[in-house]
Design a protein around this motif. Structure first.
Motif, PDB file in Angstrom:
ATOM      1  N   ALA A  20      39.044  38.134  47.191  1.00 29.13           N
ATOM      2  CA  ALA A  20      38.693  37.243  46.087  1.00 29.13           C
ATOM      3  C   ALA A  20      37.492  37.716  45.296  1.00 29.13           C
ATOM      4  O   ALA A  20      37.324  37.323  44.135  1.00 29.13           O
ATOM      5  CB  ALA A  20      38.433  35.837  46.630  1.00 29.13           C
ATOM      6  N   THR A  21      36.634  38.567  45.876  1.00 27.58           N
ATOM      7  CA  THR A  21      35.421  38.967  45.174  1.00 27.58           C
ATOM      8  C   THR A  21      35.602  40.233  44.344  1.00 27.58           C
ATOM      9  O   THR A  21      34.677  40.631  43.630  1.00 27.58           O
ATOM     10  CB  THR A  21      34.265  39.189  46.166  1.00 27.58           C
ATOM     11  N   GLY A  22      36.756  40.887  44.421  1.00 25.17           N
ATOM     12  CA  GLY A  22      37.023  42.055  43.588  1.00 25.17           C
ATOM     13  C   GLY A  22      37.287  41.647  42.145  1.00 25.17           C
ATOM     14  O   GLY A  22      37.405  40.467  41.816  1.00 25.17           O
ATOM     15  N   TYR A  23      37.417  42.645  41.266  1.00 28.32           N
ATOM     16  CA  TYR A  23      37.573  42.358  39.841  1.00 28.32           C
ATOM     17  C   TYR A  23      38.822  41.524  39.575  1.00 28.32           C
ATOM     18  O   TYR A  23      38.776  40.498  38.885  1.00 28.32           O
ATOM     19  CB  TYR A  23      37.630  43.664  39.039  1.00 28.32           C
ATOM     20  N   THR A  24      39.968  41.946  40.129  1.00 24.40           N
ATOM     21  CA  THR A  24      41.202  41.184  39.940  1.00 24.40           C
ATOM     22  C   THR A  24      41.165  39.882  40.733  1.00 24.40           C
ATOM     23  O   THR A  24      41.601  38.832  40.252  1.00 24.40           O
ATOM     24  CB  THR A  24      42.417  42.015  40.352  1.00 24.40           C
ATOM     25  N   GLY A  25      40.650  39.934  41.959  1.00 25.71           N
ATOM     26  CA  GLY A  25      40.597  38.739  42.788  1.00 25.71           C
ATOM     27  C   GLY A  25      39.828  37.605  42.140  1.00 25.71           C
ATOM     28  O   GLY A  25      40.236  36.433  42.200  1.00 25.71           O
ATOM     29  N   ARG A  26      38.714  37.931  41.492  1.00 23.58           N
ATOM     30  CA  ARG A  26      37.922  36.899  40.805  1.00 23.58           C
ATOM     31  C   ARG A  26      38.739  36.228  39.702  1.00 23.58           C
ATOM     32  O   ARG A  26      38.653  35.020  39.506  1.00 23.58           O
ATOM     33  CB  ARG A  26      36.660  37.515  40.201  1.00 23.58           C
ATOM     34  N   GLN A  27      39.524  37.034  38.977  1.00 23.98           N
ATOM     35  CA  GLN A  27      40.323  36.463  37.903  1.00 23.98           C
ATOM     36  C   GLN A  27      41.449  35.596  38.456  1.00 23.98           C
ATOM     37  O   GLN A  27      41.808  34.573  37.859  1.00 23.98           O
ATOM     38  CB  GLN A  27      40.875  37.580  37.018  1.00 23.98           C
ATOM     39  N   VAL A  28      42.002  36.004  39.599  1.00 21.28           N
ATOM     40  CA  VAL A  28      43.029  35.180  40.247  1.00 21.28           C
ATOM     41  C   VAL A  28      42.439  33.832  40.654  1.00 21.28           C
ATOM     42  O   VAL A  28      43.048  32.767  40.434  1.00 21.28           O
ATOM     43  CB  VAL A  28      43.625  35.915  41.469  1.00 21.28           C
ATOM     44  N   VAL A  29      41.252  33.863  41.238  1.00 23.64           N
ATOM     45  CA  VAL A  29      40.591  32.621  41.638  1.00 23.64           C
ATOM     46  C   VAL A  29      40.327  31.740  40.419  1.00 23.64           C
ATOM     47  O   VAL A  29      40.563  30.518  40.452  1.00 23.64           O
ATOM     48  CB  VAL A  29      39.276  32.927  42.382  1.00 23.64           C
ATOM     49  N   SER A  30      39.863  32.338  39.332  1.00 25.13           N
ATOM     50  CA  SER A  30      39.591  31.566  38.121  1.00 25.13           C
ATOM     51  C   SER A  30      40.856  30.927  37.565  1.00 25.13           C
ATOM     52  O   SER A  30      40.835  29.796  37.068  1.00 25.13           O
ATOM     53  CB  SER A  30      38.945  32.467  37.058  1.00 25.13           C
ATOM     54  N   GLU A  31      41.976  31.641  37.662  1.00 27.35           N
ATOM     55  CA  GLU A  31      43.237  31.101  37.164  1.00 27.35           C
ATOM     56  C   GLU A  31      43.723  29.948  38.049  1.00 27.35           C
ATOM     57  O   GLU A  31      44.230  28.940  37.542  1.00 27.35           O
ATOM     58  CB  GLU A  31      44.296  32.210  37.095  1.00 27.35           C
TER      59      GLU A  31
ATOM     60  N   TYR B 213      44.558  42.886  33.143  1.00 22.60           N
ATOM     61  CA  TYR B 213      44.069  42.270  34.377  1.00 22.60           C
ATOM     62  C   TYR B 213      44.159  40.745  34.307  1.00 22.60           C
ATOM     63  O   TYR B 213      44.495  40.095  35.299  1.00 22.60           O
ATOM     64  CB  TYR B 213      42.639  42.724  34.674  1.00 22.60           C
ATOM     65  N   TYR B 214      43.863  40.190  33.148  1.00 24.65           N
ATOM     66  CA  TYR B 214      44.000  38.738  33.010  1.00 24.65           C
ATOM     67  C   TYR B 214      45.457  38.331  33.178  1.00 24.65           C
ATOM     68  O   TYR B 214      45.776  37.357  33.873  1.00 24.65           O
ATOM     69  CB  TYR B 214      43.479  38.277  31.652  1.00 24.65           C
ATOM     70  N   LEU B 215      46.370  39.098  32.562  1.00 20.07           N
ATOM     71  CA  LEU B 215      47.783  38.767  32.683  1.00 20.07           C
ATOM     72  C   LEU B 215      48.254  38.885  34.132  1.00 20.07           C
ATOM     73  O   LEU B 215      49.086  38.097  34.585  1.00 20.07           O
ATOM     74  CB  LEU B 215      48.615  39.679  31.781  1.00 20.07           C
ATOM     75  N   THR B 216      47.706  39.857  34.856  1.00 17.64           N
ATOM     76  CA  THR B 216      48.041  39.977  36.277  1.00 17.64           C
ATOM     77  C   THR B 216      47.650  38.713  37.031  1.00 17.64           C
ATOM     78  O   THR B 216      48.414  38.212  37.859  1.00 17.64           O
ATOM     79  CB  THR B 216      47.342  41.201  36.898  1.00 17.64           C
ATOM     80  N   SER B 217      46.480  38.178  36.740  1.00 18.72           N
ATOM     81  CA  SER B 217      46.055  36.952  37.422  1.00 18.72           C
ATOM     82  C   SER B 217      46.964  35.784  37.064  1.00 18.72           C
ATOM     83  O   SER B 217      47.331  34.983  37.931  1.00 18.72           O
ATOM     84  CB  SER B 217      44.597  36.624  37.073  1.00 18.72           C
ATOM     85  N   VAL B 218      47.354  35.688  35.802  1.00 17.74           N
ATOM     86  CA  VAL B 218      48.227  34.594  35.365  1.00 17.74           C
ATOM     87  C   VAL B 218      49.588  34.688  36.039  1.00 17.74           C
ATOM     88  O   VAL B 218      50.116  33.697  36.569  1.00 17.74           O
ATOM     89  CB  VAL B 218      48.380  34.601  33.830  1.00 17.74           C
ATOM     90  N   LEU B 219      50.173  35.881  36.046  1.00 14.46           N
ATOM     91  CA  LEU B 219      51.544  35.989  36.576  1.00 14.46           C
ATOM     92  C   LEU B 219      51.581  35.895  38.096  1.00 14.46           C
ATOM     93  O   LEU B 219      52.530  35.334  38.660  1.00 14.46           O
ATOM     94  CB  LEU B 219      52.221  37.261  36.062  1.00 14.46           C
ATOM     95  N   THR B 220      50.547  36.412  38.783  1.00 13.21           N
ATOM     96  CA  THR B 220      50.562  36.291  40.248  1.00 13.21           C
ATOM     97  C   THR B 220      50.373  34.843  40.687  1.00 13.21           C
ATOM     98  O   THR B 220      51.005  34.399  41.656  1.00 13.21           O
ATOM     99  CB  THR B 220      49.487  37.178  40.899  1.00 13.21           C
ATOM    100  N   VAL B 221      49.521  34.115  39.988  1.00 16.27           N
ATOM    101  CA  VAL B 221      49.342  32.701  40.316  1.00 16.27           C
ATOM    102  C   VAL B 221      50.625  31.931  40.020  1.00 16.27           C
ATOM    103  O   VAL B 221      51.040  31.067  40.810  1.00 16.27           O
ATOM    104  CB  VAL B 221      48.152  32.113  39.535  1.00 16.27           C
ATOM    105  N   TRP B 222      51.279  32.239  38.905  1.00 16.97           N
ATOM    106  CA  TRP B 222      52.560  31.582  38.593  1.00 16.97           C
ATOM    107  C   TRP B 222      53.582  31.863  39.691  1.00 16.97           C
ATOM    108  O   TRP B 222      54.273  30.948  40.150  1.00 16.97           O
ATOM    109  CB  TRP B 222      53.077  32.067  37.239  1.00 16.97           C
ATOM    110  N   CYS B 223      53.662  33.124  40.124  1.00 13.99           N
ATOM    111  CA  CYS B 223      54.625  33.487  41.167  1.00 13.99           C
ATOM    112  C   CYS B 223      54.308  32.775  42.479  1.00 13.99           C
ATOM    113  O   CYS B 223      55.207  32.245  43.146  1.00 13.99           O
ATOM    114  CB  CYS B 223      54.630  35.000  41.384  1.00 13.99           C
ATOM    115  N   ALA B 224      53.033  32.760  42.872  1.00 12.93           N
ATOM    116  CA  ALA B 224      52.659  32.105  44.124  1.00 12.93           C
ATOM    117  C   ALA B 224      52.967  30.618  44.076  1.00 12.93           C
ATOM    118  O   ALA B 224      53.452  30.038  45.061  1.00 12.93           O
ATOM    119  CB  ALA B 224      51.175  32.336  44.408  1.00 12.93           C
TER     120      ALA B 224
END
Length: 387
Positions: free
Chosen positions: A37-48, A334-345
């Motif tokens: 969660a503290t990595g660059y992508t992980g932080r964006q996933v958490v924010s999403e 990277y933002y889109l990655t966070s959006v789509l992974t959260v949608w998938c989960a």
């Protein structure tokens, strides 16, 4: 060039074998776990997750960083924190509390760190997805853990980040209605992108192994950058030269679609593209050495970096039934990655999610539904039928 001799015995070269098995989803497991969660992508996933108001928990390798993230993002007491390290597999099961139903794994490189997390998640009966771009790892996980995922009645979806999800969904849309024996290629271009440290490490891991191609309905070894083609991308990219790359659709799409030949290409700077073609026969050992030498010095964007990347994906399919071309375009990889992974989960935790086993993004989720959702985040797409 593609090697046509029989490849060495390897479980990752086994042929596609399955459709997703139906499964019921437990409504008691409603939380999404973000590992890394503290990595660059992980932080964006958490924010999403926070933006969407979804229930989640966070985990990583350093407690201080996790506590700092929780403070900076003002996460409430309902967001629990776990410390775990894939290099110490015994530390992983504790992440999967009784309320965790899905994990988004952002800890790479996945070739060396991903498998213990996959195993721990499946044994806990938790849906798994990650953001890997490492093709050999993807092939190995789908081959090795498909049966366990089915037994546990959960979905295993590695390679659900931007580069693989977009080409997966675009490729599946292009093939639709043209089966059987479709010839398909995809191509990706990006601009103004600053790669995260995890992405850089994953790139070296990916290039350190021969690529897996798909030719005449069979998985074959193929050297990265061994072939190239000119691709017409939408503005502002225009016509660009792209080199062959070991992307995930070679592994995932033939598992559920009747594809005869499949290639994926990526645009790199012109000089680099020609250099990669020259170095193609020795790229695996060179990349492995460079990854080891540079590992300590790799730096990604700062946590407050304002991304301004652009991208486009083209997928074109042809068979006796006709042709179809799909073009996707958008911003902020990277933002889109966070959006789509959260949608998938979140989709995986819905009561109507009816799939289990090792899956690709287009096998687990309807491509049109996914792309229609992402239109709300700057994605646009067109489907056409070239003459």
């Amino acid at each position: 060039m593609t090697t046509e001799n029989n490849p060495p015995a390897d479980s990752s070269l086994e042929q596609p074998n399955s459709q997703p098995a139906p499964v019921g989803t437990s409504l008691t497991r409603s939380k999404i776990l973000v590992f890394g969660a503290t990595g660059y992508t992980g932080r964006q996933v958490v924010s999403e997750l926070q933006r969407r108001g979804l229930s989640f928990t966070i985990a990583g390798r350093e407690r201080a960083k996790l506590d700092r993230l929780k403070s900076v993002l003002e996460l409430g007491d309902e967001v629990s924190v776990s410390v775990a390290d894939p290099a110490q597999p015994d530390s992983l099961p504790a992440m999967f509390g009784s309320e965790v139903g899905a994990i988004i794994n952002c800890v790479g490189p996945f070739t060396t760190l991903g498998e213990p997390v996959v195993k721990a998640a499946l044994e806990a009966g938790v849906h798994y997805l990650d953001i890997t771009g490492e093709q050999a790892y993807l092939a190995r996980m789908l081959t090795r853990y498909d049966n366990l995922a089915r037994q546990k009645k959960v979905a295993l979806i590695p390679a659900c980040g931007f580069e693989y999800a977009m080409t997966n969904w675009a490729g599946a849309l292009a093939v639709e209605g043209l089966e059987p024996n479709v010839n398909l290629w995809t191509a990706t271009v990006t601009g103004n992108i600053k790669a995260s440290q995890g992405t850089q490490l994953s790139l070296f891991e990916a290039l350190a192994r021969p690529g897996l191609g798909w030719r005449d309905g069979t998985r074959k070894l193929k050297l990265t950058a061994s072939t190239a083609r000119q691709v017409d991308f939408p503005p502002p990219f225009g016509r660009r030269r792209a080199v062959w790359a070991p992307f995930g659709e070679m592994i995932t799409l033939p598992r559920h679609l009747s594809i005869r030949n499949l290639d994926s290409f990526v645009v790199v700077p012109t000089a680099l593209g020609y250099s990669l073609q020259v170095l193609s026969p020795v790229l695996p050992p060179v990349s492995q050495l460079m990854g080891r030498l540079l590992k300590g010095g790799l730096r990604g964007p700062a946590s407050d970096h304002l991304e301004n990347s652009t991208w486009a994906v083209v997928a074109q399919a042809q068979s006796a039934a006709g042709q179809r071309r799909v073009v996707l375009q958008g911003q902020n990889v990277y933002y889109l990655t966070s959006v789509l992974t959260v949608w998938c989960a979140a989709k995986m935790l819905e009561a109507g999610f009816q799939a289990s086993g090792g899956l690709g993004p287009a096998q687990a989720f309807d491509p049109t539904e996914a792309l229609e959702y992402l239109k709300g985040f700057g994605l646009s797409y067109t489907v056409s039928h070239p003459a």
